[in-house]
Write an enzyme that holds these catalytic residues in place. Structure first.
Site, PDB file in Angstrom:
ATOM      1  N   ASP A 100      -6.604   1.125   0.680  1.00 40.90           N
ATOM      2  CA  ASP A 100      -6.787   1.207   2.514  1.00 40.90           C
ATOM      3  C   ASP A 100      -8.205   0.721   2.943  1.00 40.90           C
ATOM      4  O   ASP A 100      -8.891   0.244   2.382  1.00 40.90           O
ATOM      5  CB  ASP A 100      -6.233   2.601   2.900  1.00 40.90           C
ATOM      6  CG  ASP A 100      -7.360   3.704   2.616  1.00 40.90           C
ATOM      7  OD1 ASP A 100      -8.199   3.293   1.696  1.00 40.90           O
ATOM      8  OD2 ASP A 100      -7.161   4.987   3.032  1.00 40.90           O
TER       9      ASP A 100
ATOM     10  N   LYS B 201       0.817  -1.266  -0.005  1.00 37.79           N
ATOM     11  CA  LYS B 201      -0.022   0.031  -0.201  1.00 37.79           C
ATOM     12  C   LYS B 201       0.791   1.359  -0.064  1.00 37.79           C
ATOM     13  O   LYS B 201       0.605   2.180  -0.789  1.00 37.79           O
ATOM     14  CB  LYS B 201      -0.971  -0.152   1.250  1.00 37.79           C
ATOM     15  CG  LYS B 201      -1.829   1.116   1.223  1.00 37.79           C
ATOM     16  CD  LYS B 201      -2.799   1.181   2.556  1.00 37.79           C
ATOM     17  CE  LYS B 201      -1.953   1.849   3.614  1.00 37.79           C
ATOM     18  NZ  LYS B 201      -2.760   1.742   4.983  1.00 37.79           N
TER      19      LYS B 201
END
Length: 216
Positions: free
Chosen positions: A138, A120
């Site tokens: 997320d 991420k």
């Protein structure tokens, strides 16, 4: 959800916000990398409050590495998991100096080799600092993708794969920012604000109520 709906959803996002970006405050790719590492399980507001004092004294990998763990800890003590993050940041700075001349690498493999940097974080840096059409998933993006049915998946990896497949190419660079902002301010976790949503008539979330009269 069909392709026509997805296309219209991202058209509306672009109309409402033509140039979306992260809410983390940064100037250089290095500052962005550190801010994203610090943002894990923390708010952008909290991270910005700390980095406004940190970055002026340590704007480079060399300067931040020179602070050491203890001094860095004093700057980021208000951020969750600050002890672990301080160690990761200092080690990341050491590796940036040792392997990359103090610069942030533009390679996913090299980024993910840094402490505290997962897929991420690498996606955020590649997208926001270097303009790559990556999509970092997320909690907000995971929720919005599943709730709306834009790209439903059981885990973040599946959602990312589907977003990269289903989001039209012209919107892919900005999709991460549109989705995270939508999840942060409109499609919130406990009670989505369907009445104030510009894609409510396209969304496939069944419990939605009090829809706006028409899309934007």
């Amino acid at each position: 959800m069909n392709a026509e709906k997805r296309l219209e959803i991202f058209r509306r996002f672009r109309t409402a916000n033509p140039h979306p970006t992260t809410e983390l405050e940064y100037i250089t790719p290095f500052e962005l990398l550190i801010a994203v590492i610090l943002s894990a399980q923390a708010t952008d507001v909290g991270v910005n409050k700390a980095t406004r004092k940190l970055f002026p004294v340590a704007p480079t990998a060399a300067a931040m590495y020179a602070l050491g763990v203890d001094e860095l800890t004093a700057y980021i003590r208000t951020i969750g998991l600050y002890r672990t993050k301080a160690k990761n940041v200092i080690e990341t700075c050491r590796l940036l100096l040792e392997r990359h001349g103090g610069e942030v690498p533009r390679s996913r493999e090299a980024l993910e080799a840094l402490p505290g940097v997962g897929r991420k974080t690498a996606n955020v840096v590649l997208n926001t600092a270097f303009g790559e059409p990556t999509i970092a998933v997320d909690t907000h993006i995971f929720r919005v993708s599943n709730r709306t049915n834009i790209a439903p998946g059981k885990n973040v990896d599946e959602v990312e794969r589907k977003l990269m497949k289903f989001v039209p190419a012209e919107f892919r660079h900005d999709a991460h920012h549109w989705l995270i902002l939508h999840g942060r301010y409109t499609c919130i976790a406990r009670k989505p604000q369907c009445w104030n949503c510009i894609i409510a008539d396209l969304c496939e979330y069944q419990p939605k109520t009090s829809l706006p009269s028409k899309g934007v």
